[in-house]
Design an enzyme around this catalytic site. Structure first.
Site: not given
Ligand code: NOJ
Length: 551
Positions: A213, A287
């Site tokens: 993330d 990401e």
């Protein structure tokens, strides 16, 4: 011997894999609390196997006060009771493998929840304490420290700093997202060691990799300096760029003091050593929103991460020229460092594909065509739960919204709940998702459920099922990423290429039916809509459609 054979087959499994994103809270509830759980994922593994994916990626299911859908982690090495417990997680890993699938989990290294024990320790410690150095705590500016240390905004809206209320220790802490997500200081050795421990913890339990993330956010530069245009920067980052000239946006995004700084790469080089020290191929996917997109390749250099999400398709218009140039660019940029491309049409942070492409019948039609085009491309393909059903964004009354984006922008941005409505499995009450009250309202009709779509030959679900099957077995598609596309000359608004041996892909992104003369015999393998036909030497490619031909 058998072991040797399996290892060999595994080699590079991720380079061409189809990976299904499970958003656990909205997938399948088994205990009647209205929220999905890990047992629910176990229950649906046979569906995922049938669908034809190679792996699943689970959004966070760790201990969390759930202020940002679990991306606010308070203990990364434990399971939140709403999802089960560690033993359910172990069962899930084992059962996923038994089903012949790989399993990837999320890791959230940019921030911890303010419920994490470290944050509690930090706020109970003095200003310059070691406990505070794990986060970004600073004194404020102004005579009483009432002005935040710099002028950065949170990506979720509002300021990126919150001041502690305690009068003696009233420093500010940085949070690029919600105020309950305190950014970690990656200069701090405790932080580094703790994440290494977390990686090993899940690797030891057998996971096949991690989705990282905010992978571009861990290193921050010039944290005490104001940004010249914080409002413009926030708009550019949130893709809220109506009226902003492209060059202005590009300039703003080319130098973001908290994203894509050089310091992140050293972290991933050290993580790669950990992944490689495990048997099997344990992988990572970043990401990372980077600008210009050519910088993506830096994350997937041979000694760093395995994949980086390419988000071009996530925001792309259904436009032939745009897509061709995006595909060419991505394949060449990541190909240059030996990494496979990835393709993402939707995820839990963005509007559902059908909605984004116009909604209704036209949105459905384009979404099917876009998906079939995507499934034909070399590299990793990510599918967000429900995308295979052709779902649109759910309509959510404001009173039911949960996303912090909605609250932090004071309702200006409706947030991401629409894409997170639970899965319609069957035609039972609450579509078989829960026996309780679903955490977000589910307003589907029965034609959208898995149960119905399984029995309708032309359904979106059966299109995905069929195309993923061909993708897995066809000699032209099952190969690894380095197989080139051979572009074919074609008409404006059309996309045409070959993959050897013997497969041609045609997509029509215009709103007019087109006829293409084929210079060799061809058989229609699959098409996104029934009105695509091969008639003698001609391909009748209906508007907004894609087909695969065997040549
Ligand atoms: C990206 C995640 O996908 C999103 O859901 C989350 O809100 C932010 N990162 C912050 O963790």
């Amino acid at each position: 011997m058998l072991f040797f054979v399996m290892e060999k087959q595994d080699q590079g499994w991720w380079r061409n894999a189809t990976i299904y994103q499970v958003y656990p809270r909205s997938f399948q509830d088994t205990d009647g609390d209205g929220e999905g759980d890990l047992q629910g994922v176990i229950k649906r593994l046979s569906y995922l196997r049938w669908l034809g994916v190679d792996a699943i990626w689970l959004s966070p299911f760790y201990k969390s006060p759930n202020k940002d859908g679990g991306y606010d982690v308070s203990d990364p090495r434990d399971v939140d009771p709403r999802f089960g417990n560690l033993s359910t997680a172990k069962d899930l890993i084992e059962e996923t493998h038994n089903a012949g699938l790989k399993i990837i989990v999320d890791i959230v290294p940019n921030h911890f929840s303010t419920d994490h024990i470290w944050f509690k320790e930090a706020i109970n410690s003095p200003g310059n304490s070691e406990a505070r150095k794990r986060f970004h705590f600073y004194d404020g500016r102004g005579s009483t420290g009432e002005i935040p240390p710099n002028n950065w905004n949170s990506i979720f809206g509002g300021p990126a700093w919150t001041r502690l209320e305690d009068e003696i220790n009233s420093q500010w802490y940085l949070h690029l997202f919600d105020s309950t997500q305190a950014d970690l200081n990656w200069q701090n050795q405790d932080v580094r060691r703790d994440f290494e421990r977390t990686l090993k913890f899940w690797l030891d339990l057998g996971v096949d990799g991690f989705r990282i993330d905010v992978a571009h956010g861990l290193a921050k530069d010039e944290i005490l300096k104001d940004h010249p245009d914080p409002t413009g920067l926030t708009r550019a980052l949130r893709l809220d760029v109506t009226g902003m000239p492209d060059n202005e946006r590009a300039a703003l995004l080319s130098d973001v003091p908290f994203f894509d700084r050089e310091g992140v790469h050293e972290i991933y080089r050290s993580w790669r050593k950990i992944f490689d020290s495990y048997s099997g191929e344990r992988i990572s996917v970043a990401e990372a929103w980077v600008h210009p997109s050519s910088r993506a390749a830096r994350y997937v250099r041979r000694d760093e991460l395995h994949q980086i999400f390419n988000f071009d398709f996530l925001i792309a218009p259904w436009d032939g020229e745009f897509l061709v140039s995006a595909i060419k660019r991505i394949l060449s940029e990541v190909g240059a460092v030996g990494a496979p491309a990835t393709w993402v049409l939707s995820n839990h942070d963005s509007p559902r594909l059908v909605t984004r492409l116009g909604g209704g019948e036209i949105g459905q039609r384009r979404a099917r065509a876009f998906a079939l085009l995507t499934h034909s491309l070399p590299g990793g393909c990510y599918i967000y739960q429900g995308e295979e059903l052709g779902l649109s964004d759910g309509s959510i009354p404001d009173s039911a919204r949960q996303d912090p984006v909605y609250y932090r922008t004071k309702g200006i941005d409706k947030g991401r709940d629409g894409a997170r409505v639970p899965m319609p499995w069957s035609n039972d009450p609450n579509f078989g998702f829960t026996k309780g009250r679903p955490w977000l309202p589910m307003s589907f009709d029965t034609s959208q459920s898995v149960e119905t779509q399984m029995h309708v030959k032309e359904s979106s679900l059966n299109l995905y099922h069929a195309s993923l099957e061909i993708r897995r077995v066809h000699p032209a598609l099952k190969k690894s990423h380095d197989q080139e596309l051979i572009w074919l000359e074609t008409q404006l608004g059309l996309i045409a290429f070959k993959r050897e041996p013997g497969l041609a892909v045609y997509a029509n992104t215009t709103n007019q039916d087109r006829i293409i003369r084929l210079n060799q015999p061809a058989k229609l393998l699959i098409s996104s809509s029934a009105d695509v036909k091969v008639i003698g030497p001609e391909l009748h490619l209906a508007k907004d459609s894609t087909c695969w031909l065997e040549m």
